[in-house]
Enzyme design. Structure first.
Site, PDB file in Angstrom:
ATOM      1  N   ASP A  60      17.395  66.169  66.871  1.00  0.00           N
ATOM      2  CA  ASP A  60      17.206  64.273  66.111  1.00  0.00           C
ATOM      3  C   ASP A  60      16.413  63.919  64.916  1.00  0.00           C
ATOM      4  OD1 ASP A  60      19.734  63.517  67.101  1.00  0.00           O
ATOM      5  OD2 ASP A  60      18.802  62.185  68.502  1.00  0.00           O
TER       6      ASP A  60
ATOM      7  N   LYS B 203      21.840  61.660  77.429  1.00  0.00           N
ATOM      8  CA  LYS B 203      20.645  62.528  76.801  1.00  0.00           C
ATOM      9  C   LYS B 203      19.434  62.988  77.648  1.00  0.00           C
ATOM     10  CE  LYS B 203      20.726  61.826  72.112  1.00  0.00           C
ATOM     11  NZ  LYS B 203      21.121  61.127  71.193  1.00  0.00           N
TER      12      LYS B 203
HETATM   13  P1  NAP Z   1      18.918  52.107  71.440  1.00  0.00           P
HETATM   14  O1  NAP Z   1      17.939  52.854  72.330  1.00  0.00           O
HETATM   15  O2  NAP Z   1      19.767  51.414  71.647  1.00  0.00           O
HETATM   16  O3  NAP Z   1      17.657  50.863  70.769  1.00  0.00           O
HETATM   17  C1  NAP Z   1      18.082  49.994  69.868  1.00  0.00           C
HETATM   18  C2  NAP Z   1      17.568  49.559  69.167  1.00  0.00           C
HETATM   19  O4  NAP Z   1      17.487  48.255  68.166  1.00  0.00           O
HETATM   20  C3  NAP Z   1      16.546  48.713  69.670  1.00  0.00           C
HETATM   21  O5  NAP Z   1      15.196  49.022  69.270  1.00  0.00           O
HETATM   22  C4  NAP Z   1      16.525  47.655  70.228  1.00  0.00           C
HETATM   23  O6  NAP Z   1      15.536  46.622  70.688  1.00  0.00           O
HETATM   24  C5  NAP Z   1      17.114  47.417  68.816  1.00  0.00           C
HETATM   25  N1  NAP Z   1      18.251  46.251  68.675  1.00  0.00           N
HETATM   26  C6  NAP Z   1      19.496  45.542  69.466  1.00  0.00           C
HETATM   27  N2  NAP Z   1      19.931  44.825  69.078  1.00  0.00           N
HETATM   28  C7  NAP Z   1      19.100  44.301  68.559  1.00  0.00           C
HETATM   29  C8  NAP Z   1      19.353  42.761  67.683  1.00  0.00           C
HETATM   30  N3  NAP Z   1      20.122  41.564  68.224  1.00  0.00           N
HETATM   31  N4  NAP Z   1      17.797  42.323  67.052  1.00  0.00           N
HETATM   32  C9  NAP Z   1      16.350  43.088  66.796  1.00  0.00           C
HETATM   33  N5  NAP Z   1      17.167  44.667  67.329  1.00  0.00           N
HETATM   34  C10 NAP Z   1      17.715  45.194  68.132  1.00  0.00           C
HETATM   35  O7  NAP Z   1      19.957  52.902  70.154  1.00  0.00           O
HETATM   36  P2  NAP Z   1      19.406  53.883  70.156  1.00  0.00           P
HETATM   37  O8  NAP Z   1      19.493  55.601  70.631  1.00  0.00           O
HETATM   38  O9  NAP Z   1      17.903  54.164  69.090  1.00  0.00           O
HETATM   39  O10 NAP Z   1      19.940  54.177  68.115  1.00  0.00           O
HETATM   40  C11 NAP Z   1      19.565  52.733  67.397  1.00  0.00           C
HETATM   41  C12 NAP Z   1      20.832  53.301  66.265  1.00  0.00           C
HETATM   42  O11 NAP Z   1      20.364  54.258  65.361  1.00  0.00           O
HETATM   43  C13 NAP Z   1      22.369  52.781  66.589  1.00  0.00           C
HETATM   44  O12 NAP Z   1      23.054  51.973  65.359  1.00  0.00           O
HETATM   45  C14 NAP Z   1      22.730  54.374  66.755  1.00  0.00           C
HETATM   46  O13 NAP Z   1      24.109  54.117  66.231  1.00  0.00           O
HETATM   47  C15 NAP Z   1      21.812  54.961  65.646  1.00  0.00           C
HETATM   48  N6  NAP Z   1      21.565  56.180  65.101  1.00  0.00           N
HETATM   49  C16 NAP Z   1      22.088  57.273  64.145  1.00  0.00           C
HETATM   50  C17 NAP Z   1      21.371  58.177  64.280  1.00  0.00           C
HETATM   51  C18 NAP Z   1      22.298  59.422  62.968  1.00  0.00           C
HETATM   52  O14 NAP Z   1      22.237  60.844  62.828  1.00  0.00           O
HETATM   53  N7  NAP Z   1      22.526  58.275  61.718  1.00  0.00           N
HETATM   54  C19 NAP Z   1      21.152  59.284  65.129  1.00  0.00           C
HETATM   55  C20 NAP Z   1      20.910  58.245  66.741  1.00  0.00           C
HETATM   56  C21 NAP Z   1      21.192  57.272  66.223  1.00  0.00           C
HETATM   57  P3  NAP Z   1      15.388  46.072  72.055  1.00  0.00           P
HETATM   58  O15 NAP Z   1      14.326  47.222  72.403  1.00  0.00           O
HETATM   59  O16 NAP Z   1      14.783  44.510  71.656  1.00  0.00           O
HETATM   60  O17 NAP Z   1      16.449  45.728  72.879  1.00  0.00           O
END
Ligand code: NAP
Length: 277
Positions: A106, A69
């Protein structure tokens, strides 16, 4: 007479888990469109050559997923403002003039889902509180900002990522420490979880939610499970809870429209396809 059948798909690695093919095939069938949508597992090293080949093979565009991405922005000829702002693209359009246009839907998906799930949602109603500062948070924050939300509170486990968002999006971003994440919900009109907390196989969502009040609009981007612990508690506290599946559906619609010429409906039938898949 030769008729060109439009081809589209999703490129990522791995890509087998993607629900996009199910959804696009449902729409193609529903509207009687002769077209195909295929998953393609593409390694980073092959990305450039694949991108050059796809339009020549009859592809009109593709979705882009993890891990391409961000990289894809550097390979596209044109990048939309919102994709540049978010720093990632999820939708490519192969234009007739040979140029590759990269976009990010998104944020639109998030807002459309919010408006569908909470029809009275008003960006001017008060601050938004966003948990997380990863890729999804960037799209959510860019969209909330574009909609006119004046204060966006952000809290992330790794504080520096939230600070980086403030540096980019400006003073409307107010960073709160992760240990005070529950506190930033106080007085917010919109509360969004963009972390992976609460997702099947990930850590539990443990942010205190005592500050949630009836009428607040609460959304979780996590959609496995559909009813997360966060949403269940929000609902129990009288909030308007909006699940994350709708965002997945709505972010797919603009790509489908550009490639296949028809705006698809995001309704129960489309939701059911993803829930069954
Ligand atoms: P990402 O870039 O990897 O970001 C993950 C986020 O979660 C970061 O803020 C991270 O904090 C936090 N996190 C992970 N483990 C944690 C923990 N144990 N305690 C506290 N914070 C934690 O992933 P992303 O692409 O943003 O996606 C995030 C979520 O959104 C996923 O579950 C994904 O499936 C969902 N999503 C859904 C859609 C939809 O269409 N509904 C679209 C996009 C994403 P740190 O920065 O501290 O690591």
């Amino acid at each position: 007479m030769s008729e060109k059948i439009p081809l589209a798909g999703v490129i990522g690695s791995p890509v087998a888990h993607s629900k996009s093919p199910l959804l696009h095939r449902h729409w193609l069938e529903r509207y009687g469109i002769r077209g195909y949508y295929v998953p393609m597992d593409v390694a980073q090293v092959d990305l450039k050559s694949v991108l050059a080949a796809l339009p020549r093979m009859g592809f009109v565009g593709v979705n882009v997923t993890i891990p391409h991405k961000e990289t894809i922005l550097g390979l596209a000829d044109l990048v939309s403002d919102r994709a540049a702002l978010i720093g990632a693209a999820n939708t490519l359009i192969f234009r007739a003039d040979g140029k590759v246009h990269a976009d990010n839907t998104d944020g639109i998906g998030f807002i459309e889902n919010l408006r569908q799930g909470a029809p009275g949602w008003d960006p001017a109603a008060g601050p938004a509180a966003v948990l997380g500062a990863g890729g999804a948070a960037r799209a959510v924050i860019a969209a909330l900002s574009e909609q006119g939300v004046r204060e966006i509170r952000v809290s992330n486990r790794t504080r520096s990522r939230a600070e980086a968002l403030r540096a980019e999006f400006g003073p409307k971003i107010v960073v709160h420490d992760w240990v005070q994440a529950g506190g930033m919900i106080e007085g917010a009109a919109t509360v969004v979880n963009t972390t992976s907390l609460g997702m099947v196989g990930k850590s539990e969502f443990r942010v205190p939610l005592d500050a949630l009040r009836p009428g607040m609009v609460v959304s979780d981007l996590v959609y496995t499970p559909l009813e997360t612990a966060f949403l269940a508690e929000a609902r129990a506290r009288g909030c308007i809870a909006v699940d994350g599946l709708g965002m997945l559906l709505h972010q797919a619609a603009p790509g489908f429209e550009r490639w296949f010429g028809r705006r698809p409906e995001v309704d129960h039938a489309a939701r059911a396809v993803l829930l069954a898949g």
